[in-house]
Write a protein that holds these residues in place. Sequence first.
Motif, PDB file in Angstrom:
ATOM      1  N   LEU A 415       2.037   4.769 -15.217  1.00  0.00           N
ATOM      2  CA  LEU A 415       3.260   4.007 -14.953  1.00  0.00           C
ATOM      3  C   LEU A 415       4.503   4.855 -15.173  1.00  0.00           C
ATOM      4  O   LEU A 415       5.474   4.775 -14.411  1.00  0.00           O
ATOM      5  CB  LEU A 415       3.296   2.767 -15.846  1.00  0.00           C
ATOM      6  N   THR A 416       4.466   5.680 -16.204  1.00  0.00           N
ATOM      7  CA  THR A 416       5.614   6.552 -16.484  1.00  0.00           C
ATOM      8  C   THR A 416       5.825   7.553 -15.361  1.00  0.00           C
ATOM      9  O   THR A 416       6.956   7.803 -14.928  1.00  0.00           O
ATOM     10  CB  THR A 416       5.399   7.294 -17.817  1.00  0.00           C
ATOM     11  N   GLU A 417       4.707   8.115 -14.845  1.00  0.00           N
ATOM     12  CA  GLU A 417       4.812   9.148 -13.812  1.00  0.00           C
ATOM     13  C   GLU A 417       5.345   8.606 -12.490  1.00  0.00           C
ATOM     14  O   GLU A 417       5.925   9.351 -11.706  1.00  0.00           O
ATOM     15  CB  GLU A 417       3.445   9.795 -13.597  1.00  0.00           C
ATOM     16  N   VAL A 418       5.147   7.298 -12.228  1.00  0.00           N
ATOM     17  CA  VAL A 418       5.613   6.719 -10.951  1.00  0.00           C
ATOM     18  C   VAL A 418       6.791   5.784 -11.155  1.00  0.00           C
ATOM     19  O   VAL A 418       7.069   4.927 -10.334  1.00  0.00           O
ATOM     20  CB  VAL A 418       4.463   5.986 -10.228  1.00  0.00           C
ATOM     21  N   ASP A 419       7.473   5.946 -12.320  1.00  0.00           N
ATOM     22  CA  ASP A 419       8.700   5.196 -12.571  1.00  0.00           C
ATOM     23  C   ASP A 419       8.477   3.687 -12.557  1.00  0.00           C
ATOM     24  O   ASP A 419       9.302   2.922 -12.067  1.00  0.00           O
ATOM     25  CB  ASP A 419       9.762   5.589 -11.535  1.00  0.00           C
ATOM     26  N   GLY A 420       7.305   3.270 -13.071  1.00  0.00           N
ATOM     27  CA  GLY A 420       7.033   1.848 -13.219  1.00  0.00           C
ATOM     28  C   GLY A 420       6.506   1.149 -11.979  1.00  0.00           C
ATOM     29  O   GLY A 420       6.304  -0.072 -11.993  1.00  0.00           O
ATOM     30  N   ASN A 421       6.250   1.879 -10.892  1.00  0.00           N
ATOM     31  CA  ASN A 421       5.753   1.263  -9.650  1.00  0.00           C
ATOM     32  C   ASN A 421       4.255   0.967  -9.802  1.00  0.00           C
ATOM     33  O   ASN A 421       3.428   1.869  -9.840  1.00  0.00           O
ATOM     34  CB  ASN A 421       5.992   2.218  -8.472  1.00  0.00           C
ATOM     35  N   ARG A 422       3.923  -0.341  -9.878  1.00  0.00           N
ATOM     36  CA  ARG A 422       2.538  -0.724 -10.168  1.00  0.00           C
ATOM     37  C   ARG A 422       1.588  -0.334  -9.042  1.00  0.00           C
ATOM     38  O   ARG A 422       0.444   0.048  -9.290  1.00  0.00           O
ATOM     39  CB  ARG A 422       2.433  -2.235 -10.437  1.00  0.00           C
ATOM     40  N   GLU A 423       2.013  -0.441  -7.790  1.00  0.00           N
ATOM     41  CA  GLU A 423       1.125  -0.105  -6.676  1.00  0.00           C
ATOM     42  C   GLU A 423       0.768   1.379  -6.687  1.00  0.00           C
ATOM     43  O   GLU A 423      -0.391   1.760  -6.495  1.00  0.00           O
ATOM     44  CB  GLU A 423       1.780  -0.479  -5.348  1.00  0.00           C
ATOM     45  N   LYS A 424       1.774   2.231  -6.944  1.00  0.00           N
ATOM     46  CA  LYS A 424       1.507   3.673  -6.996  1.00  0.00           C
ATOM     47  C   LYS A 424       0.650   4.019  -8.212  1.00  0.00           C
ATOM     48  O   LYS A 424      -0.218   4.889  -8.143  1.00  0.00           O
ATOM     49  CB  LYS A 424       2.819   4.446  -7.026  1.00  0.00           C
ATOM     50  N   ALA A 425       0.906   3.336  -9.333  1.00  0.00           N
ATOM     51  CA  ALA A 425       0.101   3.584 -10.536  1.00  0.00           C
ATOM     52  C   ALA A 425      -1.349   3.191 -10.295  1.00  0.00           C
ATOM     53  O   ALA A 425      -2.273   3.900 -10.698  1.00  0.00           O
ATOM     54  CB  ALA A 425       0.672   2.807 -11.725  1.00  0.00           C
ATOM     55  N   ALA A 426      -1.561   2.045  -9.641  1.00  0.00           N
ATOM     56  CA  ALA A 426      -2.926   1.603  -9.335  1.00  0.00           C
ATOM     57  C   ALA A 426      -3.632   2.597  -8.435  1.00  0.00           C
ATOM     58  O   ALA A 426      -4.810   2.909  -8.627  1.00  0.00           O
ATOM     59  CB  ALA A 426      -2.890   0.211  -8.679  1.00  0.00           C
ATOM     60  N   GLU A 427      -2.901   3.137  -7.452  1.00  0.00           N
ATOM     61  CA  GLU A 427      -3.492   4.130  -6.550  1.00  0.00           C
ATOM     62  C   GLU A 427      -3.885   5.384  -7.321  1.00  0.00           C
ATOM     63  O   GLU A 427      -4.961   5.954  -7.100  1.00  0.00           O
ATOM     64  CB  GLU A 427      -2.488   4.476  -5.452  1.00  0.00           C
ATOM     65  N   ALA A 428      -3.013   5.810  -8.251  1.00  0.00           N
ATOM     66  CA  ALA A 428      -3.318   7.004  -9.045  1.00  0.00           C
ATOM     67  C   ALA A 428      -4.523   6.791  -9.954  1.00  0.00           C
ATOM     68  O   ALA A 428      -5.285   7.718 -10.225  1.00  0.00           O
ATOM     69  CB  ALA A 428      -2.099   7.387  -9.885  1.00  0.00           C
ATOM     70  N   LEU A 429      -4.694   5.551 -10.422  1.00  0.00           N
ATOM     71  CA  LEU A 429      -5.809   5.231 -11.319  1.00  0.00           C
ATOM     72  C   LEU A 429      -7.076   4.852 -10.564  1.00  0.00           C
ATOM     73  O   LEU A 429      -8.111   4.576 -11.187  1.00  0.00           O
ATOM     74  CB  LEU A 429      -5.406   4.086 -12.257  1.00  0.00           C
ATOM     75  N   ALA A 430      -6.993   4.775  -9.225  1.00  0.00           N
ATOM     76  CA  ALA A 430      -8.141   4.416  -8.370  1.00  0.00           C
ATOM     77  C   ALA A 430      -8.660   3.023  -8.674  1.00  0.00           C
ATOM     78  O   ALA A 430      -9.861   2.775  -8.694  1.00  0.00           O
ATOM     79  CB  ALA A 430      -9.265   5.441  -8.516  1.00  0.00           C
ATOM     80  N   ILE A 431      -7.726   2.079  -8.930  1.00  0.00           N
ATOM     81  CA  ILE A 431      -8.083   0.670  -9.093  1.00  0.00           C
ATOM     82  C   ILE A 431      -7.144  -0.154  -8.233  1.00  0.00           C
ATOM     83  O   ILE A 431      -6.131   0.358  -7.734  1.00  0.00           O
ATOM     84  CB  ILE A 431      -8.013   0.208 -10.575  1.00  0.00           C
ATOM     85  N   SER A 432      -7.436  -1.422  -8.071  1.00  0.00           N
ATOM     86  CA  SER A 432      -6.574  -2.277  -7.266  1.00  0.00           C
ATOM     87  C   SER A 432      -5.359  -2.707  -8.087  1.00  0.00           C
ATOM     88  O   SER A 432      -5.413  -2.750  -9.321  1.00  0.00           O
ATOM     89  CB  SER A 432      -7.341  -3.515  -6.802  1.00  0.00           C
ATOM     90  N   PRO A 433      -4.223  -3.032  -7.427  1.00  0.00           N
ATOM     91  CA  PRO A 433      -3.049  -3.530  -8.153  1.00  0.00           C
ATOM     92  C   PRO A 433      -3.369  -4.768  -8.981  1.00  0.00           C
ATOM     93  O   PRO A 433      -2.823  -4.947 -10.072  1.00  0.00           O
ATOM     94  CB  PRO A 433      -2.049  -3.835  -7.026  1.00  0.00           C
TER      95      PRO A 433
END
Length: 452
Positions: A415-433
């Motif tokens: 979340l920190t790396e994508v400035d709090g964007n949940r969709e981008k964080a989910a993509e980075a973590l390889a899980i669904s939003p």
Amino acid sequence: MEKILVVDDQRNMRITLAIMLRGAGYQVDEASNGDKGVELGTTGAYDLVITDLRMGSSSGIDVLRAVKKTLALTEVIVMTAYGTIESAVEAMRLGAHDYIQKPFTEQELLMKVDRALAKRRLAGQVQLLTSEFKEKYRFENIIGRSEAIRAVLGRIIRVAPTDAIVLITGESGTGKELVAKAIHANSKRADHAFVPVNCAAIAESLLESELFGHERGAFTGAVAARKGLFEEAQGGTFFFDEIAETSMQFQAKLLRLLESNEVRRVGENSPITVDARIVAATNKDLREAVAAKQFREGLSYRLHVGPFLLPPPRARQEDLPPPFPFFLDKYNKRHQKNVRPADGVLEALTKQEYPGNIREFENLIEQAVALAAGDVISIDDVVNVDGPPKRAKGARGTLASVVEAAERDAIEQALTEVDGNREKAAEALAISPTTLWRKMTRLGIQAPTAKS
């Protein structure tokens, strides 16, 4: 060239058929009566047998029975004269692919032959894939020599021949899907499909439709009826990976499925019976999840018929050397290299901890092969200097607390790396939003405020 046997006691008909088929590019043998048809049909490697029904001492039914008993994959087409349709229907009940009524045109014959051979090719491909699956996931391919792995193999040997529901628990990357595939490959269902689904990778709103299917018009965008993934496992094994990531509402439907073997497509009232074995996996302790009101108690009891617990590599470091040659060979082939380890490399590998378990160990081997400067993997190539911080020796805690801490760190960092964007964080973590939102809610994580 596909090979066809023509069986007919009428010489002119037999020769005419052979000419038609050879002209279409097939290799053709001829049998002048039913006895010869049985002899050739059960000893030659034919893809298709075309036989007349009415012949002398041995009929086309006799040829059909003999061929299907000896070579089940060989397709059979029977030829019938006017007024013998009942016999053709009986032949199809006994395993014939199709029948053709005399007189027929060359186009009609070749169309039926093409369809029969297409079915034969598909059956051969399925058999090949099944045999490869069995070979890949036989017991001895579960690599390890520790007491813990021997215990796991012993349980697989006992539970595989049954239809018991199996629950596999263990940290991410410990090989839960490998065990599930080994159970299927060594079961009586091995000739049917193994259908895996990662429950955490499918949005909650789509999960029911993906698994159970839907009828036309059941929801916006459902322009046609669709069979669900669970129906695809008919006769085989269905693998629910990360089953603890489903919602309580969906778990109620899973419990009904496990108890009745029936599914209802979205938008359909009538249930569909599916004969499939259930294997599930999770990296969570379901008893703790039940206590936290995150998992249904009834479903937990239903899943604990054949439980497996896979220990992480740090609890069985003697299991790390055996997979090393397997992974080294795999990635040498993939990257078209022929590297070998320097002295001390394997010892250095076994002394490290792997928070990502066998998956991290395998990835480290691939990295070492891909980045090796020459033909030798050095110790520097495999020492995980820049990897995640290792838990101090002696630091203790329950498996659930360790997993929860790792999840929290990974989510907060993403979340920190994508400035709090949940969709981008989910993509980075390889899980669904949706899964990310559920985890954030459970762990009490707040997304950082986006920067202006």
